[in-house]
Design an enzyme around this catalytic site. Structure first.
Site, mmCIF file in Angstrom:
data_model
loop_
_atom_site.group_PDB
_atom_site.id
_atom_site.type_symbol
_atom_site.label_atom_id
_atom_site.label_comp_id
_atom_site.label_asym_id
_atom_site.label_seq_id
_atom_site.Cartn_x
_atom_site.Cartn_y
_atom_site.Cartn_z
ATOM 1 N N HIS A 80 1.216 32.853 12.153
ATOM 2 C CA HIS A 80 1.803 34.169 11.852
ATOM 3 C C HIS A 80 2.269 34.553 10.494
ATOM 4 C CE1 HIS A 80 2.644 35.071 16.410
ATOM 5 N NE2 HIS A 80 1.437 35.530 15.964
ATOM 6 N N GLY B 45 8.050 25.393 23.229
ATOM 7 C CA GLY B 45 8.965 26.260 22.346
ATOM 8 C C GLY B 45 8.657 27.840 22.312
ATOM 9 N N ASP C 297 8.778 29.344 9.474
ATOM 10 C CA ASP C 297 9.491 28.472 8.696
ATOM 11 C C ASP C 297 8.493 27.356 8.313
ATOM 12 O OD1 ASP C 297 9.494 26.128 10.416
ATOM 13 O OD2 ASP C 297 10.713 27.766 11.950
ATOM 14 N N CYS D 48 -4.677 43.035 -3.988
ATOM 15 C CA CYS D 48 -5.696 42.241 -3.940
ATOM 16 C C CYS D 48 -5.801 41.074 -2.777
ATOM 17 C CB CYS D 48 -5.802 41.419 -5.453
ATOM 18 S SG CYS D 48 -4.690 40.113 -5.722
ATOM 19 N N CYS E 45 -0.337 39.663 -1.593
ATOM 20 C CA CYS E 45 -0.381 40.772 -2.441
ATOM 21 C C CYS E 45 -1.227 41.818 -1.672
ATOM 22 C CB CYS E 45 -1.162 40.600 -3.922
ATOM 23 S SG CYS E 45 -1.438 42.071 -4.847
ATOM 24 N N LEU F 76 12.351 25.002 27.059
ATOM 25 C CA LEU F 76 13.638 25.192 27.625
ATOM 26 C C LEU F 76 13.904 25.948 29.027
ATOM 27 C CD1 LEU F 76 16.689 24.108 26.726
ATOM 28 C CD2 LEU F 76 16.960 26.370 25.858
ATOM 29 N N GLN G 63 3.624 29.442 15.437
ATOM 30 C CA GLN G 63 3.757 30.938 15.171
ATOM 31 C C GLN G 63 4.770 31.041 14.310
ATOM 32 O OE1 GLN G 63 3.346 33.001 19.523
ATOM 33 N NE2 GLN G 63 3.950 31.075 19.855
HETATM 34 P P1 OAD Z 1 10.790 33.329 21.442
HETATM 35 O O1 OAD Z 1 12.070 33.870 20.917
HETATM 36 O O2 OAD Z 1 9.806 34.795 22.216
HETATM 37 O O3 OAD Z 1 10.565 32.443 22.520
HETATM 38 C C1 OAD Z 1 11.350 30.979 22.161
HETATM 39 C C2 OAD Z 1 10.948 30.173 23.459
HETATM 40 O O4 OAD Z 1 11.778 29.114 23.221
HETATM 41 C C3 OAD Z 1 11.803 30.570 24.882
HETATM 42 O O5 OAD Z 1 11.007 30.493 25.797
HETATM 43 C C4 OAD Z 1 12.867 29.589 24.837
HETATM 44 O O6 OAD Z 1 13.286 29.500 26.189
HETATM 45 C C5 OAD Z 1 12.622 28.347 24.034
HETATM 46 N N1 OAD Z 1 13.740 27.762 23.574
HETATM 47 C C6 OAD Z 1 14.721 28.194 23.121
HETATM 48 N N2 OAD Z 1 15.289 26.894 22.649
HETATM 49 C C7 OAD Z 1 14.632 25.790 22.836
HETATM 50 C C8 OAD Z 1 14.795 24.432 22.691
HETATM 51 N N3 OAD Z 1 15.684 24.025 22.143
HETATM 52 N N4 OAD Z 1 13.654 23.732 23.146
HETATM 53 C C9 OAD Z 1 12.488 24.218 23.524
HETATM 54 N N5 OAD Z 1 12.287 25.477 23.946
HETATM 55 C C10 OAD Z 1 13.428 26.357 23.407
HETATM 56 O O7 OAD Z 1 9.858 32.993 20.273
HETATM 57 P P2 OAD Z 1 8.111 32.816 20.130
HETATM 58 O O8 OAD Z 1 7.575 32.697 21.626
HETATM 59 O O9 OAD Z 1 7.651 31.996 18.967
HETATM 60 O O10 OAD Z 1 6.116 36.887 15.557
HETATM 61 O O11 OAD Z 1 7.956 34.323 19.598
HETATM 62 C C11 OAD Z 1 6.518 34.520 19.269
HETATM 63 C C12 OAD Z 1 6.443 35.569 18.109
HETATM 64 O O12 OAD Z 1 7.212 36.987 18.219
HETATM 65 C C13 OAD Z 1 6.990 35.070 16.623
HETATM 66 O O13 OAD Z 1 5.843 34.303 16.015
HETATM 67 C C14 OAD Z 1 7.322 36.416 16.084
HETATM 68 C C15 OAD Z 1 7.904 37.120 17.108
HETATM 69 O O14 OAD Z 1 7.517 38.488 17.031
HETATM 70 C C16 OAD Z 1 5.891 37.149 14.113
HETATM 71 O O15 OAD Z 1 6.792 37.241 13.320
HETATM 72 C C17 OAD Z 1 4.676 37.830 13.740
#
Ligand code: OAD
Length: 239
Positions: free
Chosen positions: A109, A182, A94, A120, A117, A209, A91
């Site tokens: 994502h 994560g 980076d 197009c 674009c 975590l 997701q």
């Molecule tokens: P979140 O910020 O919602 O969740 C990150 C998770 O990683 C949390 O459950 C933390 O506990 C865990 N975490 C933090 N540090 C960690 C570590 N060192 N090791 C292991 N786990 C760790 O991020 P996502 O679930 O990725 O969408 O968010 C999903 C989507 O929401 C993203 O892709 C983004 C956002 O809106 C878009 O940009 C379209």
């Protein structure tokens, strides 16, 4: 692990946290000081393109300051050595999985280093800022394919359809093992993958975590930092 052949891995912001990239759902509920709806929706881009572009320009520039951590490296090793099918669905926008050497992966994502674009729907690699000179009126960059001034960040905004869902769902339906690393399990459709995997008979493992919103759906959950849990799990899988 001798009964496992097909593995699907879902990664989220937590895998890049120890590289120095902020996760989305911090304690203040803000993402790098912004509400997601101010920077991550088509409406925000239409209303305030300068804010949205400035935000993503900063995220893109931040990539130069970080590098893959032991969790990305371990998944790249799995990618290189696993003889069965493997798909890493991230997701994250980076490029840390790729920089660690991963190849069997996709960005559901979108990607910071890509421009899309809006006219197009062509894509081009985008390394630098999208905003032009600060004292000139805003104009989106020109598309290399069609020439329209319509390049936007190649990011799936809220309300837009994540990429390659057919391919992801096919892979999950054939998976013997589904691993989530994560991610908070707060954003669909990714948050629903664990239930799809279970429905099709896969074993499910979460490495995170903290307990996530989806923890109850996994056969097994291991809590700790990705830089420790992921290399240990990869050692286990590769035996
Ligand atoms: P979140 O910020 O919602 O969740 C990150 C998770 O990683 C949390 O459950 C933390 O506990 C865990 N975490 C933090 N540090 C960690 C570590 N060192 N090791 C292991 N786990 C760790 O991020 P996502 O679930 O990725 O969408 O968010 C999903 C989507 O929401 C993203 O892709 C983004 C956002 O809106 C878009 O940009 C379209």
């Amino acid at each position: 692990m001798s009964d496992i052949s097909n593995i699907v891995i879902l990664t989220g912001a937590g895998i890049s946290a120890e590289s120095g990239l902020a996760t989305f759902r911090g304690p203040d509920g803000l993402w790098e000081g912004h509400r997601v709806e101010d920077v991550c929706t088509p409406q925000a881009l239409a209303r305030d393109p300068v804010l949205v572009h400035r935000f993503y320009d900063a995220r893109r520039a931040a990539l130069a300051e970080v590098k893959p951590n032991r969790a990305h490296e371990a998944l790249a090793r799995l990618d290189a050595e696993w003889p069965g099918d493997l798909m890493v669905v991230t997701q994250n926008v980076d490029d840390l999985h790729e920089r660690a050497g991963a190849t069997r992966m996709l960005h559901m994502h979108g990607e910071l280093l890509s421009g899309l674009c809006a006219k197009c729907e062509g894509r081009q690699r985008w390394d630098g800022p999208m905003l032009g000179e600060p004292d000139l009126p805003f104009a989106a960059p020109a598309c290399a394919a069609c020439g329209a001034a319509a390049i936007r960040p190649d990011i799936v905004f809220f309300g837009e359809m994540p990429y390659q869902m057919d391919r992801i769902e096919r892979a999950i339906s054939c998976a013997d093992l589904f691993v989530s690393i994560g991610t908070s399990g707060a954003v669909y459709p990714a948050a629903g993958f664990v239930r799809t995997a279970r429905y099709h008979g896969a074993r499910t493992l979460e490495l995170n975590l903290d307990p996530s919103e989806g923890s109850i759906f996994f056969d097994e959950t291991r809590m700790g930092p990705a830089s420790e849990l992921v290399p240990a799990w990869v050692d286990e899988v590769l035996g």
